[in-house]
Design a protein around this motif. Structure first.
Motif, PDB file in Angstrom:
ATOM      1  N   PRO A  84       0.808  -1.220   0.000  1.00 29.68           N
ATOM      2  CA  PRO A  84       0.000   0.000   0.000  1.00 29.68           C
ATOM      3  C   PRO A  84       0.841   1.270   0.000  1.00 29.68           C
ATOM      4  O   PRO A  84       2.005   1.253   0.409  1.00 29.68           O
ATOM      5  CB  PRO A  84      -0.795  -0.119   1.289  1.00 29.68           C
ATOM      6  CG  PRO A  84       0.028  -0.975   2.177  1.00 29.68           C
ATOM      7  CD  PRO A  84       0.767  -1.920   1.269  1.00 29.68           C
ATOM      8  N   ASP A  85       0.233   2.354  -0.455  1.00 34.19           N
ATOM      9  CA  ASP A  85       0.871   3.669  -0.354  1.00 34.19           C
ATOM     10  C   ASP A  85       0.967   4.060   1.109  1.00 34.19           C
ATOM     11  O   ASP A  85       0.228   3.549   1.956  1.00 34.19           O
ATOM     12  CB  ASP A  85       0.037   4.724  -1.083  1.00 34.19           C
ATOM     13  CG  ASP A  85       0.116   4.601  -2.590  1.00 34.19           C
ATOM     14  OD1 ASP A  85       1.067   3.978  -3.101  1.00 34.19           O
ATOM     15  OD2 ASP A  85      -0.783   5.135  -3.257  1.00 34.19           O
ATOM     16  N   ARG A  86       1.869   5.002   1.372  1.00 42.33           N
ATOM     17  CA  ARG A  86       1.995   5.580   2.704  1.00 42.33           C
ATOM     18  C   ARG A  86       1.955   7.087   2.585  1.00 42.33           C
ATOM     19  O   ARG A  86       2.320   7.638   1.560  1.00 42.33           O
ATOM     20  CB  ARG A  86       3.302   5.151   3.370  1.00 42.33           C
ATOM     21  CG  ARG A  86       3.299   3.680   3.711  1.00 42.33           C
ATOM     22  CD  ARG A  86       4.504   3.309   4.482  1.00 42.33           C
ATOM     23  NE  ARG A  86       4.384   1.922   4.897  1.00 42.33           N
ATOM     24  CZ  ARG A  86       5.243   1.323   5.674  1.00 42.33           C
ATOM     25  NH1 ARG A  86       6.288   1.977   6.119  1.00 42.33           N
ATOM     26  NH2 ARG A  86       5.074   0.066   6.015  1.00 42.33           N
ATOM     27  N   VAL A  87       1.522   7.733   3.653  1.00 34.53           N
ATOM     28  CA  VAL A  87       1.462   9.192   3.713  1.00 34.53           C
ATOM     29  C   VAL A  87       2.242   9.624   4.941  1.00 34.53           C
ATOM     30  O   VAL A  87       2.003   9.107   6.035  1.00 34.53           O
ATOM     31  CB  VAL A  87       0.000   9.674   3.788  1.00 34.53           C
ATOM     32  CG1 VAL A  87      -0.060  11.177   3.936  1.00 34.53           C
ATOM     33  CG2 VAL A  87      -0.776   9.228   2.559  1.00 34.53           C
ATOM     34  N   LYS A  88       3.175  10.552   4.745  1.00 34.98           N
ATOM     35  CA  LYS A  88       3.983  11.050   5.862  1.00 34.98           C
ATOM     36  C   LYS A  88       3.610  12.495   6.133  1.00 34.98           C
ATOM     37  O   LYS A  88       3.728  13.352   5.265  1.00 34.98           O
ATOM     38  CB  LYS A  88       5.465  10.939   5.538  1.00 34.98           C
ATOM     39  CG  LYS A  88       6.353  11.318   6.699  1.00 34.98           C
ATOM     40  CD  LYS A  88       7.801  10.998   6.392  1.00 34.98           C
ATOM     41  CE  LYS A  88       8.661  11.249   7.613  1.00 34.98           C
ATOM     42  NZ  LYS A  88      10.044  10.873   7.358  1.00 34.98           N
ATOM     43  N   HIS A  89       3.134  12.763   7.338  1.00 36.53           N
ATOM     44  CA  HIS A  89       2.731  14.105   7.740  1.00 36.53           C
ATOM     45  C   HIS A  89       3.981  14.926   8.004  1.00 36.53           C
ATOM     46  O   HIS A  89       4.859  14.518   8.767  1.00 36.53           O
ATOM     47  CB  HIS A  89       1.841  14.024   8.980  1.00 36.53           C
ATOM     48  CG  HIS A  89       1.131  15.288   9.282  1.00 36.53           C
ATOM     49  ND1 HIS A  89       1.696  16.289  10.025  1.00 36.53           N
ATOM     50  CD2 HIS A  89      -0.105  15.719   8.925  1.00 36.53           C
ATOM     51  CE1 HIS A  89       0.841  17.287  10.129  1.00 36.53           C
ATOM     52  NE2 HIS A  89      -0.267  16.962   9.468  1.00 36.53           N
ATOM     53  N   ARG A  90       4.105  16.074   7.366  1.00 34.63           N
ATOM     54  CA  ARG A  90       5.319  16.893   7.481  1.00 34.63           C
ATOM     55  C   ARG A  90       5.508  17.463   8.883  1.00 34.63           C
ATOM     56  O   ARG A  90       6.607  17.493   9.404  1.00 34.63           O
ATOM     57  CB  ARG A  90       5.289  18.040   6.480  1.00 34.63           C
ATOM     58  CG  ARG A  90       5.463  17.586   5.062  1.00 34.63           C
ATOM     59  CD  ARG A  90       5.465  18.764   4.136  1.00 34.63           C
ATOM     60  NE  ARG A  90       5.814  18.358   2.791  1.00 34.63           N
ATOM     61  CZ  ARG A  90       6.099  19.194   1.829  1.00 34.63           C
ATOM     62  NH1 ARG A  90       6.064  20.489   2.040  1.00 34.63           N
ATOM     63  NH2 ARG A  90       6.402  18.765   0.629  1.00 34.63           N
ATOM     64  N   ALA A  91       4.439  17.935   9.511  1.00 39.06           N
ATOM     65  CA  ALA A  91       4.565  18.617  10.799  1.00 39.06           C
ATOM     66  C   ALA A  91       4.863  17.651  11.946  1.00 39.06           C
ATOM     67  O   ALA A  91       5.691  17.935  12.799  1.00 39.06           O
ATOM     68  CB  ALA A  91       3.297  19.412  11.098  1.00 39.06           C
ATOM     69  N   THR A  92       4.195  16.503  11.969  1.00 38.87           N
ATOM     70  CA  THR A  92       4.362  15.559  13.082  1.00 38.87           C
ATOM     71  C   THR A  92       5.362  14.461  12.769  1.00 38.87           C
ATOM     72  O   THR A  92       5.739  13.707  13.658  1.00 38.87           O
ATOM     73  CB  THR A  92       3.015  14.900  13.423  1.00 38.87           C
ATOM     74  OG1 THR A  92       2.568  14.145  12.298  1.00 38.87           O
ATOM     75  CG2 THR A  92       1.980  15.926  13.822  1.00 38.87           C
ATOM     76  N   ASP A  93       5.759  14.314  11.520  1.00 38.61           N
ATOM     77  CA  ASP A  93       6.695  13.280  11.069  1.00 38.61           C
ATOM     78  C   ASP A  93       6.143  11.868  11.283  1.00 38.61           C
ATOM     79  O   ASP A  93       6.887  10.910  11.368  1.00 38.61           O
ATOM     80  CB  ASP A  93       8.047  13.450  11.765  1.00 38.61           C
ATOM     81  CG  ASP A  93       9.180  12.879  10.921  1.00 38.61           C
ATOM     82  OD1 ASP A  93       9.080  12.958   9.686  1.00 38.61           O
ATOM     83  OD2 ASP A  93      10.148  12.337  11.498  1.00 38.61           O
TER      84      ASP A  93
END
Length: 128
Positions: A84-93
């Motif tokens: 699956p794809d993953r999403v990385k939140h920039r602010a919280t890492d």
């Protein structure tokens, strides 16, 4: 946080690629390409969590609305199967793995709602 943050967060989409072979001959697993996308990331409500029967803790899940197509591990042409794809939140890492995707189409415009589960270091290290 301003309203712009709720409706237009910039996050990193981590899309699985093919395993690469290094100069030493070993294969590098979990190779991801990184792309910036705009989305709305929100906590999953208790009703949505219960209906989806996802297991785990409710706080480990978020829903994402975006115009970028996301994949939940279903086979797709030209990609490694079942990753699956993953999403990385920039602010919280924090990194989230896509577990469920729904497409909403209005005329020619498609939007996607994805349910994602947080992936932590312990889970990362145990995946082979």
């Amino acid at each position: 946080m301003s309203w712009a943050g709720y409706f237009g967060e910039s996050v990193f989409l981590l899309r699985p690629g093919f395993a690469a072979r290094g100069a030493d001959g070993r294969t590098a697993d979990n190779v991801y390409t990184q792309t910036a996308i705009v989305c709305s990331m929100q906590p999953l409500s208790e009703d949505q969590w219960t209906v989806a029967d996802l297991g785990g803790r409710q706080s480990d899940f978020v829903k994402i609305y975006t115009s970028t197509q996301l994949y939940s591990g279903d086979p797709r042409p030209g990609a490694p199967a079942n990753q699956p794809d993953r999403v990385k939140h920039r602010a919280t890492d924090q990194t989230y793995e896509v577990v469920q995707v729904n497409e909403y189409r209005v005329g020619l415009l498609a939007h996607y709602r994805a349910v994602c589960r947080r992936v932590d270091e312990y889970q990362e290290g145990s995946r082979t």
